[in-house]
Motif scaffolding. Structure first.
Motif, PDB file in Angstrom:
ATOM      1  N   UNK A  51      56.239  47.591  40.626  1.00  0.00           N
ATOM      2  CA  UNK A  51      54.891  47.337  40.631  1.00  0.00           C
ATOM      3  C   UNK A  51      54.427  46.656  41.963  1.00  0.00           C
ATOM      4  N   UNK A  52      55.274  45.727  42.633  1.00  0.00           N
ATOM      5  CA  UNK A  52      54.792  45.099  43.735  1.00  0.00           C
ATOM      6  C   UNK A  52      54.724  43.680  43.681  1.00  0.00           C
ATOM      7  N   UNK A  53      54.676  42.869  44.696  1.00  0.00           N
ATOM      8  CA  UNK A  53      54.753  41.441  44.724  1.00  0.00           C
ATOM      9  C   UNK A  53      53.400  41.194  44.381  1.00  0.00           C
ATOM     10  N   UNK A  54      53.305  39.828  43.477  1.00  0.00           N
ATOM     11  CA  UNK A  54      52.252  39.122  43.064  1.00  0.00           C
ATOM     12  C   UNK A  54      51.381  38.333  44.322  1.00  0.00           C
ATOM     13  N   UNK A  97      48.908  37.635  49.944  1.00  0.00           N
ATOM     14  CA  UNK A  97      47.474  37.667  49.097  1.00  0.00           C
ATOM     15  C   UNK A  97      47.599  38.259  47.814  1.00  0.00           C
ATOM     16  N   UNK A  98      47.123  37.690  46.818  1.00  0.00           N
ATOM     17  CA  UNK A  98      47.005  38.248  45.295  1.00  0.00           C
ATOM     18  C   UNK A  98      45.888  37.828  44.680  1.00  0.00           C
ATOM     19  N   UNK A 127      45.141  42.561  35.295  1.00  0.00           N
ATOM     20  CA  UNK A 127      45.766  43.069  36.325  1.00  0.00           C
ATOM     21  C   UNK A 127      45.914  42.286  37.822  1.00  0.00           C
ATOM     22  N   UNK A 128      46.487  43.082  38.557  1.00  0.00           N
ATOM     23  CA  UNK A 128      46.457  42.311  39.609  1.00  0.00           C
ATOM     24  C   UNK A 128      46.370  43.063  41.082  1.00  0.00           C
ATOM     25  N   UNK A 129      45.716  42.700  42.076  1.00  0.00           N
ATOM     26  CA  UNK A 129      45.543  43.466  43.298  1.00  0.00           C
ATOM     27  C   UNK A 129      45.957  42.863  44.548  1.00  0.00           C
TER      28      UNK A 129
END
Length: 823
Positions: free
Chosen positions: A820-823, A319-320, A343-345
């Motif tokens: 950073x992590x996956x989108x 989930x992004x 940004x992204x969470x």
């Protein structure tokens, strides 16, 4: 340090001197088109939007707004037939009669235009003309994703798989014309991720949010020197039209698992400000099935001892939330101040059951294991930007400045549960169950600032200069625990670690471009000073580096005649290690595989030369040569545990890459157009691996094509595909891959809406096969994923659709290399 600052100071001092010395504005184009706009009361019409359109198809060439005097000036207008489009909320739309800019004409004064007052709400102005799917420009190839049907509803990584000259392997690593080390930018800005994290982001980024993909094999000196294979800039859609406008999009895809995307894009522009924002949400479930075969040989004999066969069947839901918001303040007709946050969470999960079996040369089982692995990741990444643009005069002198602050937080929790069995398939009492968990927090803080200055001299000479500084700080910890009892865990000191890394890069560049009769020249020089410190705190080991490098670029273009143009370019570039690859952690993948970073990894340097010929402005042939020293290569070696291997990155000596490519548009019929790209290239690697000499050579072939078909009644279709022959990457052999996709679209709702249906990888052929058979290593790998997906997507555009004025974004390089992590 002093050398770099002296270099930067000389550039900025020269720019300031020339800015003061120039007293007469200079024209920078082939012809200058000037005029004035008046209101019905004959007063100057302020801040109305003017577009210069081609007369034959109404395609926009240039756009601007009038200043407080109501006047306008278009520079660098080439010969041809044009019309002007004038739009504003306060006045009725106005179109001039066609006028001609003739060869050799340096200035053209148009008659004063008097507008009529608007008595009702203005209807939107539609600019006719579709962009071609692929455009060849002086220093880049542009893929217009908005013009692609089969890319709709897919992901960014699937878009790149269809792009000319680009190859994507099973892990999402990107190579360009057979060269790895590509820098990926988003809207001209790096992504603040390692290569692995960039791949994960692109695998989940919706293609509906992408406007264009720019491919630059030899970027000019203005760009950061990172990326020895070149730069790929993914430009996202922006709602930046006059007035209020926007769009919404949604898609649903079904492969083995369902995948959904949705987003909204809003923009509101007035005389004094422009407010914009975008939001995209993706919810996807992916799968990956991995088969590994590893052969081990008896020491001193070379005879096969045994093999390890592994199968992993991974389920990966994600989930992004990705967003961008900002405001541009038009302080006066010549200066703009902008603020932006993006940004992204999101979260990502992997359920990874893995079955491993040890077999003897007669293929009889000597034991096995079953692992139930569960990994969860979460991240939140925010980047804040302040930008300023000052237009100094009408000659094209311009000053821009950007400051960025980014903070990325990433966390991972891992749980491994492995049960061992004997050759009879019974649980092995001598090899107890292994239950291990890992906690991996990571943070990265990045601050960058840069300034760019453009200064024309006369009609056809222009200087660009600028300077940039960046500071990066990462903090990575990893703690592994072994389960002793049900609720009791023992810390594993041998597997745990704590690594801090800081990096400071100071850069400055200067670039000159000039046109002289049929020649065009561009030369540039960029200097970068790099200072790094890696602190492996667990064992108190510090690795420091401090070095200065120069990166020249040069281009020359010659127009032989109207049908033939040739171009020669050269660039020197660097590819620095990802922060994650410098981190000396042992990251457990399964009981027989782990990954280790290399804090002694050196940056690789590349020198590239390209020669191109363009026939009739459409058919492009390019010959290229690239040599990379200290090439960074992912290698596999025997691990410390029995039957195990580890993966790390090391520097080989050199990579030589040369080849020839062809790009051409083809018109089969009025209703059938195509773009085709073919490349033949040779890769050679030399160096040392496991104390053996490496000398590997391979000639490869790549082809892709896109066909667009017009059916009538608003229906259009597209069929695309690619084929890659066998390739090598260091010690890895990559076997051929191919894929065919097709789609159809129709405009609806008075052409404000578009509905598309496409099927990606119709024949389910896109799979990865590779092998490492070198220096006693014998590994075969097969990997397949949820590639065949049928997707239905819908886009609706609303509000004023007048001509676009794009927002600026800053440009930093550090971003590609931070976890950073996956989108």
């Amino acid at each position: 340090m002093k050398t770099l600052f002296a270099f930067a100071l000389s550039i900025l001092s020269f720019g300031a001197f020339t800015a003061v010395a120039q007293t007469k504005p200079a024209s920078t184009g082939v012809c200058k088109v000037v005029g004035a706009i008046k209101a019905p009361d004959q007063k100057p019409a302020e801040y109305v939007t003017i577009a210069l359109l081609r007369a034959n198809d109404s395609v926009s060439v240039k756009g601007l707004t009038t200043d407080q005097t109501g006047t306008f000036e278009f520079f660098q207008v080439k010969e041809g037939q044009y019309i002007l489009s004038v739009t504003s909320f306060d006045y009725k739309p106005f179109y001039t009669k066609p006028f001609e800019v003739k060869s050799g004409e340096t200035s053209k004064q148009l008659e004063t235009i008097t507008l009529a007052a608007s008595t009702k709400t203005l209807k939107e102005v539609t600019v006719v003309g579709n962009k071609p799917l692929i455009e060849q420009k002086l220093d880049k190839t542009v893929l217009n994703v908005e013009s692609s049907i089969v890319s709709s509803g897919g992901t960014a990584i699937e878009v790149l798989q269809k792009a000319p000259g680009i190859t994507v392997d099973n892990d999402g690593n990107i190579s360009l014309k057979g060269k790895s080390g590509v820098t990926v930018l988003i809207d001209g800005k790096p992504t603040y991720m390692s290569n692995a994290e960039v791949a994960d982001m692109l695998k989940n980024m919706s293609s509906a949010s992408i406007s264009q993909v720019e491919i630059m094999t030899n970027p000019p000196a203005k760009y950061d020197a990172a990326g020895n294979a070149g730069v790929i800039n993914i430009k996202l859609k922006k709602g930046s039209n006059t007035g209020f406008n926007g769009s919404v999009n949604a898609s649903f895809g079904q492969g083995i698992y369902a995948k959904g995307n949705g987003g909204i894009n809003l923009n509101y522009r007035q005389k004094a400000y422009n407010v914009f924002g975008t939001y995209n949400y993706s919810q996807r479930k992916n799968m990956q099935e991995l088969d590994l075969s590893r052969s081990f040989f008896a020491a001193g004999t070379g005879n096969l001892s045994h093999s390890m066969l592994q199968n992993a069947d991974m389920k990966m839901p994600s989930h992004n939330n990705r967003f961008k918001a900002g405001i541009d303040l038009f302080l006066n007709p010549k200066s703009t101040l902008g603020f932006m946050v993006n940004g992204s969470i999101g979260t990502w999960e992997s359920l990874n059951p893995t079955y491993s079996q040890k077999v003897n040369p007669a293929h009889q089982s000597e034991g096995s294991s079953y692992s139930q692995n569960h990994i969860t990741e979460d991240w939140n990444n925010f980047t804040y930007n302040v930008n300023y643009k000052l237009t100094l005069d009408t000659s094209g002198r311009e000053l821009t400045a950007d400051v960025d602050y980014a903070q990325n937080k990433y966390g991972s929790n891992q749980l491994y549960n492995t049960t061992f069995y004997n050759s009879q398939g019974q649980q092995d009492p001598g090899n107890p169950q292994l239950i291990q968990k890992g906690v991996i927090p990571s943070t990265a803080t990045i601050v960058t600032a840069k300034v760019d200055y453009t200064h024309p001299f006369g009609k056809k000479l222009k200087m660009d200069a600028g300077a940039k500084t960046s500071y990066v700080k990462t903090d990575n910890a990893i703690d592994y625990y072994n389960q002793v009892n049900v609720n009791e865990w023992a810390h594993s000191d041998s597997s745990s670690n704590h690594f801090k890394y800081t990096e400071n890069i100071n850069a400055a560049y200067i670039n000159f471009s000039k046109e002289y009769k049929k020649f065009s020249f561009q030369v540039g020089l960029r200097g970068e000073q790099t200072r790094t410190e890696g602190d492996q705190r667990t064992i108190d080991s510090v690795v420091k580096r401090d070095y200065f490098q120069l990166f020249p670029t040069a281009y020359v273009k010659y127009e032989i005649n109207k049908s033939n143009t040739i171009q020669l370019s050269y660039s020197r570039r660097v590819n620095r290690p990802d922060y994650e690859n410098l981190n000396p952690f042992r990251n457990e993948i399964d009981p027989y595989t782990y990954q280790i970073g290399n804090p002694y990894l050196q940056p690789q340097i590349s020198n590239a030369v390209e020669f191109s010929h363009v026939l009739k402005g459409k058919y492009t042939t390019t010959v290229n040569y690239n040599r990379t020293s200290d090439v960074m290569t992912m290698v596999t070696a025997p691990g410390v545990r029995p039957n195990s291997v580890y993966v790390t990155n090391k520097n080989l000596s050199t990579q030589d890459n040369y080849g020839i490519s062809f790009s051409t548009p083809i018109t089969f019929a009025k209703w059938w157009n195509a773009n085709a790209y073919a490349s033949v290239f040779h890769n050679g690697f030399k160096g040392k691996y496991l104390n053996d000499d490496v000398n590997r050579q391979q000639t490869s072939f790549s082809f892709n094509a896109q066909n667009t078909i017009t059916f009538g009644n608003g229906f259009t279709g597209e069929v695309s595909g690619f084929y890659n022959s066998k390739m090598i990457d260091g010690i890895l052999d990559i076997y051929p891959m191919w894929m065919v996709s097709a789609g159809v679209q129709k405009s609806i709702l008075d052409k404000k809406g578009t509905i598309k249906l496409n099927v990606n990888d119709i024949f389910n052929s896109h799979k990865f096969k590779g092998a490492i058979k070198y220096s006693g290593m014998d590994i075969d790998v097969k990997n397949r994923w949820d590639s065949r997906v049928a997707t239905l997507s819908f886009t609706y555009r609303f509000g004023n659709s007048n001509l676009k004025v794009s927002q600026r974004t800053s440009n930093n390089e550090e971003a590609n290399r931070a976890k950073q992590g996956k989108d």
